[in-house]
Design an enzyme around this catalytic site. Structure first.
Site, PDB file in Angstrom:
ATOM      1  N   ASN A   1       0.872  -1.172   0.000  1.00 17.00           N
ATOM      2  CA  ASN A   1       0.000   0.000   0.000  1.00 17.00           C
ATOM      3  C   ASN A   1       0.908   1.221   0.000  1.00 17.00           C
ATOM      4  O   ASN A   1       1.467   1.589   1.032  1.00 17.00           O
ATOM      5  CB  ASN A   1      -0.891  -0.048   1.245  1.00 17.00           C
ATOM      6  CG  ASN A   1      -1.835   1.139   1.339  1.00 17.00           C
ATOM      7  OD1 ASN A   1      -1.847   2.017   0.473  1.00 17.00           O
ATOM      8  ND2 ASN A   1      -2.618   1.169   2.397  1.00 17.00           N
TER       9      ASN A   1
ATOM     10  N   LYS B   1       3.484   0.855   2.984  1.00 16.25           N
ATOM     11  CA  LYS B   1       3.039  -0.116   3.984  1.00 16.25           C
ATOM     12  C   LYS B   1       3.029  -1.493   3.340  1.00 16.25           C
ATOM     13  O   LYS B   1       2.729  -1.610   2.147  1.00 16.25           O
ATOM     14  CB  LYS B   1       1.626   0.222   4.472  1.00 16.25           C
ATOM     15  CG  LYS B   1       1.575   1.538   5.203  1.00 16.25           C
ATOM     16  CD  LYS B   1       0.184   1.790   5.730  1.00 16.25           C
ATOM     17  CE  LYS B   1       0.153   3.141   6.414  1.00 16.25           C
ATOM     18  NZ  LYS B   1      -1.136   3.766   6.421  1.00 16.25           N
TER      19      LYS B   1
ATOM     20  N   ARG C   1      -2.764  -2.194  -3.188  1.00 18.01           N
ATOM     21  CA  ARG C   1      -3.910  -1.318  -3.052  1.00 18.01           C
ATOM     22  C   ARG C   1      -3.743  -0.209  -4.079  1.00 18.01           C
ATOM     23  O   ARG C   1      -2.748   0.517  -4.070  1.00 18.01           O
ATOM     24  CB  ARG C   1      -3.927  -0.719  -1.660  1.00 18.01           C
ATOM     25  CG  ARG C   1      -5.101   0.180  -1.453  1.00 18.01           C
ATOM     26  CD  ARG C   1      -5.080   0.733  -0.059  1.00 18.01           C
ATOM     27  NE  ARG C   1      -6.327   1.395   0.230  1.00 18.01           N
ATOM     28  CZ  ARG C   1      -6.654   1.817   1.435  1.00 18.01           C
ATOM     29  NH1 ARG C   1      -5.846   1.608   2.440  1.00 18.01           N
ATOM     30  NH2 ARG C   1      -7.794   2.421   1.629  1.00 18.01           N
TER      31      ARG C   1
ATOM     32  N   HIS D   1     -12.575   3.613  -0.028  1.00 22.37           N
ATOM     33  CA  HIS D   1     -12.537   2.677   1.113  1.00 22.37           C
ATOM     34  C   HIS D   1     -13.243   1.354   0.763  1.00 22.37           C
ATOM     35  O   HIS D   1     -13.718   0.636   1.648  1.00 22.37           O
ATOM     36  CB  HIS D   1     -13.206   3.268   2.372  1.00 22.37           C
ATOM     37  CG  HIS D   1     -12.399   4.343   3.045  1.00 22.37           C
ATOM     38  ND1 HIS D   1     -12.965   5.465   3.587  1.00 22.37           N
ATOM     39  CD2 HIS D   1     -11.060   4.465   3.251  1.00 22.37           C
ATOM     40  CE1 HIS D   1     -12.019   6.235   4.108  1.00 22.37           C
ATOM     41  NE2 HIS D   1     -10.849   5.643   3.912  1.00 22.37           N
TER      42      HIS D   1
ATOM     43  N   GLY E   1     -11.614   6.518  10.281  1.00 24.20           N
ATOM     44  CA  GLY E   1     -10.180   6.521  10.555  1.00 24.20           C
ATOM     45  C   GLY E   1      -9.663   7.911  10.280  1.00 24.20           C
ATOM     46  O   GLY E   1     -10.424   8.882  10.357  1.00 24.20           O
ATOM     47  N   SER E   2      -8.375   8.028   9.933  1.00 21.35           N
ATOM     48  CA  SER E   2      -7.912   9.378   9.594  1.00 21.35           C
ATOM     49  C   SER E   2      -8.583   9.840   8.298  1.00 21.35           C
ATOM     50  O   SER E   2      -8.880  11.015   8.128  1.00 21.35           O
ATOM     51  CB  SER E   2      -6.391   9.448   9.518  1.00 21.35           C
ATOM     52  OG  SER E   2      -5.885   8.293   8.941  1.00 21.35           O
TER      53      SER E   2
ATOM     54  N   ARG F   1      -9.220  16.643   6.338  1.00 20.74           N
ATOM     55  CA  ARG F   1     -10.052  17.023   5.183  1.00 20.74           C
ATOM     56  C   ARG F   1     -11.431  17.466   5.679  1.00 20.74           C
ATOM     57  O   ARG F   1     -11.952  16.892   6.625  1.00 20.74           O
ATOM     58  CB  ARG F   1     -10.220  15.822   4.235  1.00 20.74           C
ATOM     59  CG  ARG F   1      -8.968  15.457   3.470  1.00 20.74           C
ATOM     60  CD  ARG F   1      -9.127  14.118   2.750  1.00 20.74           C
ATOM     61  NE  ARG F   1      -8.446  13.044   3.436  1.00 20.74           N
ATOM     62  CZ  ARG F   1      -8.563  11.753   3.131  1.00 20.74           C
ATOM     63  NH1 ARG F   1      -9.350  11.375   2.162  1.00 20.74           N
ATOM     64  NH2 ARG F   1      -7.892  10.849   3.808  1.00 20.74           N
TER      65      ARG F   1
ATOM     66  N   ASP G   1      -5.435  13.850  15.503  1.00 22.31           N
ATOM     67  CA  ASP G   1      -5.508  12.551  16.172  1.00 22.31           C
ATOM     68  C   ASP G   1      -6.658  12.567  17.179  1.00 22.31           C
ATOM     69  O   ASP G   1      -6.650  13.360  18.127  1.00 22.31           O
ATOM     70  CB  ASP G   1      -4.164  12.288  16.877  1.00 22.31           C
ATOM     71  CG  ASP G   1      -4.070  10.873  17.409  1.00 22.31           C
ATOM     72  OD1 ASP G   1      -5.087  10.368  17.951  1.00 22.31           O
ATOM     73  OD2 ASP G   1      -3.001  10.274  17.288  1.00 22.31           O
TER      74      ASP G   1
ATOM     75  N   ARG H   1      -7.425  10.666  19.550  1.00 17.92           N
ATOM     76  CA  ARG H   1      -7.043  10.414  20.953  1.00 17.92           C
ATOM     77  C   ARG H   1      -6.638  11.709  21.647  1.00 17.92           C
ATOM     78  O   ARG H   1      -6.983  11.938  22.802  1.00 17.92           O
ATOM     79  CB  ARG H   1      -5.868   9.421  21.017  1.00 17.92           C
ATOM     80  CG  ARG H   1      -6.296   7.993  20.762  1.00 17.92           C
ATOM     81  CD  ARG H   1      -5.114   7.128  20.506  1.00 17.92           C
ATOM     82  NE  ARG H   1      -4.487   7.489  19.229  1.00 17.92           N
ATOM     83  CZ  ARG H   1      -3.719   6.684  18.522  1.00 17.92           C
ATOM     84  NH1 ARG H   1      -3.449   5.489  18.977  1.00 17.92           N
ATOM     85  NH2 ARG H   1      -3.202   7.078  17.379  1.00 17.92           N
TER      86      ARG H   1
ATOM     87  N   GLU I   1      -8.243  -4.435   5.462  1.00 21.63           N
ATOM     88  CA  GLU I   1      -8.111  -4.224   4.015  1.00 21.63           C
ATOM     89  C   GLU I   1      -6.981  -5.064   3.433  1.00 21.63           C
ATOM     90  O   GLU I   1      -7.068  -5.546   2.305  1.00 21.63           O
ATOM     91  CB  GLU I   1      -7.844  -2.730   3.748  1.00 21.63           C
ATOM     92  CG  GLU I   1      -9.044  -1.865   4.061  1.00 21.63           C
ATOM     93  CD  GLU I   1      -8.677  -0.446   4.439  1.00 21.63           C
ATOM     94  OE1 GLU I   1      -8.101  -0.236   5.532  1.00 21.63           O
ATOM     95  OE2 GLU I   1      -8.957   0.475   3.656  1.00 21.63           O
TER      96      GLU I   1
HETATM   97  P1  AMP Z   1      -6.852   4.682  10.880  1.00 28.34           P
HETATM   98  O1  AMP Z   1      -6.664   5.686   9.785  1.00 28.34           O
HETATM   99  O2  AMP Z   1      -7.954   3.702  10.610  1.00 28.34           O
HETATM  100  O3  AMP Z   1      -5.587   4.028  11.326  1.00 28.34           O
HETATM  101  O4  AMP Z   1      -7.369   5.525  12.160  1.00 28.34           O
HETATM  102  C1  AMP Z   1      -6.599   6.554  12.711  1.00 28.34           C
HETATM  103  C2  AMP Z   1      -7.455   7.336  13.698  1.00 28.34           C
HETATM  104  O5  AMP Z   1      -7.928   6.447  14.731  1.00 28.34           O
HETATM  105  C3  AMP Z   1      -6.720   8.464  14.420  1.00 28.34           C
HETATM  106  O6  AMP Z   1      -7.534   9.631  14.474  1.00 28.34           O
HETATM  107  C4  AMP Z   1      -6.551   7.923  15.806  1.00 28.34           C
HETATM  108  O7  AMP Z   1      -6.508   8.942  16.764  1.00 28.34           O
HETATM  109  C5  AMP Z   1      -7.805   7.109  15.977  1.00 28.34           C
HETATM  110  N1  AMP Z   1      -7.691   6.189  17.103  1.00 28.34           N
HETATM  111  C6  AMP Z   1      -6.900   5.110  17.232  1.00 28.34           C
HETATM  112  N2  AMP Z   1      -7.050   4.575  18.473  1.00 28.34           N
HETATM  113  C7  AMP Z   1      -7.961   5.337  19.129  1.00 28.34           C
HETATM  114  C8  AMP Z   1      -8.544   5.316  20.438  1.00 28.34           C
HETATM  115  N3  AMP Z   1      -8.221   4.370  21.332  1.00 28.34           N
HETATM  116  N4  AMP Z   1      -9.456   6.264  20.758  1.00 28.34           N
HETATM  117  C9  AMP Z   1      -9.791   7.228  19.869  1.00 28.34           C
HETATM  118  N5  AMP Z   1      -9.277   7.306  18.625  1.00 28.34           N
HETATM  119  C10 AMP Z   1      -8.385   6.376  18.254  1.00 28.34           C
END
Ligand code: AMP
Length: 395
Positions: free
Chosen positions: A9, A16, A94, A182, A211-212, A242, A284, A286, A381
């Site tokens: 990817n 990745k 991908r 996606h 996700g992001s 975005r 992020d 978190r 994925e």
């Molecule tokens: P991805 O692109 O699917 O890897 O998702 C990334 C996003 O998931 C980022 O915004 C991370 O902050 C969020 N994320 C991952 N773990 C957690 C968690 N325990 N609580 C809240 N958001 C999370």
């Protein structure tokens, strides 16, 4: 000797990869998962084995590893020694864009590469890197079969009415249409629902890939009938950086009144907006959840507001809603976002969240009597790409 499949990817500054063992008579399993990040700035390779134990952590200078091709050579050297007793049967990629016609993965040939190169203008930030990775593999091992798996393919089941924009028809013919993205994630979820949640698998389901990058997909009987992303991956939900759906008049305003160039607008829309732009703190989730800054809260509230709004739209496309499925980084891990989304939708959708099940991470997070159920289903994925690759290679 055992067959293994390499999944790649390639992003703008990252590569990745995963290595899957492909036993003749069983499900594939990841034996190594890794990535090179910081290509062009500070290349950094990290690899873990199938149990999550680190097996490599190497940093290079940009003169040692300058390109995706050089990163791939480093990865190949590492994997050759690690998997000396295995045969690399093929590589699955991908590829972000398959255009209007690819509704399934394809074996890579020169003609396929040329055809996919014509789609670069539709996905200029991703497609060139995906194709560069295919070329890089050709250089290292020209005879190795390669498979292109498209993020758009799963959505080709949508009807034409849903794929149109209200522009002059000639734009549709020239490829300006809703493609949706996606797709590999949604395809994986659709494939696993009969096992994880058989009672909803053939029903009306909205999957929220949060996700992001974030989007939502309406599934009817496991097929995509609508998605929040459109011509590009900018549309739909607000994301990490975005904005998601915005009035196209804003883009005109930025050009005509603020004098922004196309590049500046691209940067604003892909890199500076979304959770980052609204909060002023970061992209992020978190970090935002842990912050008590008012704009962090505002960004989260808007994120949830948009999910609820899109959920309503996709429910209308489906003619009703049997289940909502959360997946990807935020969807799988953030109890709070799931709770906020379900509470916001409770009155109109009939989702009755089970707080304890939500805290436990599911899979079912709604109460047993809930008119509409809610679920957490981790996506995969890479496994989807590995499965497609194995199938096309006939191993
Ligand atoms: P991805 O692109 O699917 O890897 O998702 C990334 C996003 O998931 C980022 O915004 C991370 O902050 C969020 N994320 C991952 N773990 C957690 C968690 N325990 N609580 C809240 N958001 C999370």
């Amino acid at each position: 000797m055992e067959n293994v499949i390499l999944v790649l990817n390639a992003g703008s500054s990252s590569l990745k990869f995963s290595v899957f063992e492909a036993p003749a008579d069983g499900e594939m399993r990841a034996r190594a998962v890794g990535q090179v990040e910081g290509l062009g700035t500070a290349p950094h390779l990290k690899v873990k084995d199938g149990d999550g134990e680190s097996i490599a952590d190497v940093r290079w200078s940009t003169s040692e590893v300058a390109s995706h091709a050089q990163a791939l050579q480093q990865i190949a050297t590492l994997l050759r020694s690690r998997f000396a007793g295995s045969v690399l049967a093929g590589v699955g990629h991908r590829v972000v864009h398959g255009g209007p016609d690819h509704a399934a993965p394809v074996l890579v040939t020169e003609e396929v590469i040329e055809e996919l190169a014509t789609l670069v203008p539709l996905a200029p930030l991703h497609q060139p890197h995906n194709l560069a990775a295919i070329r890089a593999v050709q250089e290292v091992q020209p005879e190795l079969p390669q498979v292109a798996c498209f993020d758009t393919a799963f959505h080709r089941s949508q009807d034409m009415v849903g794929q149109l924009y209200g522009l002059p028809y000639e734009y549709y013919e020239r490829g300006v249409r809703r493609y949706g993205f996606h797709g590999l994630s949604y395809e994986y979820i659709a494939a696993i629902l009969p096992t994880v949640a058989p009672e909803i698998a053939s029903g009306r389901v909205v999957v929220a890939h949060l996700g992001s990058g974030a989007s939502m997909c309406a599934l009817r009987d496991g097929r995509s009938v609508g998605s929040s992303m459109g011509f590009t991956a900018l549309d739909g939900l607000m994301m990490g950086t975005r904005p998601g759906n915005i009035d196209p008049g804003i883009v005109l305003y930025l050009i005509q009144q603020e004098g922004l160039s196309a590049k500046e607008i691209e940067n604003l829309l892909y890199k500076r907006s979304g959770l980052l732009g609204l909060s002023g703190i970061g992209n992020d989730m978190r970090v935002l959840e842990a912050s008590d800054a008012p704009r962090a809260r505002l960004a989260i509230d808007h994120f949830v507001y948009r999910i609820n709004r899109e959920l309503g739209a996709l429910t209308a496309v489906l003619g009703g809603l049997d289940a909502l499925v959360f997946t990807a980084g935020i969807g799988e891990n953030s109890m709070r976002i799931r709770q906020m989304v379900c509470q916001k939708a409770a009155a109109w959708s009939g989702i009755d969240l089970d707080a304890a099940a939500n805290a436990g991470g599911g899979p079912r997070i709604s109460r047993s009597g809930s008119r509409t159920s809610a679920w957490v289903v981790p996506t995969n994925e890479e496994l989807m790409i590995a499965r497609h690759t194995r199938k096309l290679l006939g191993i």
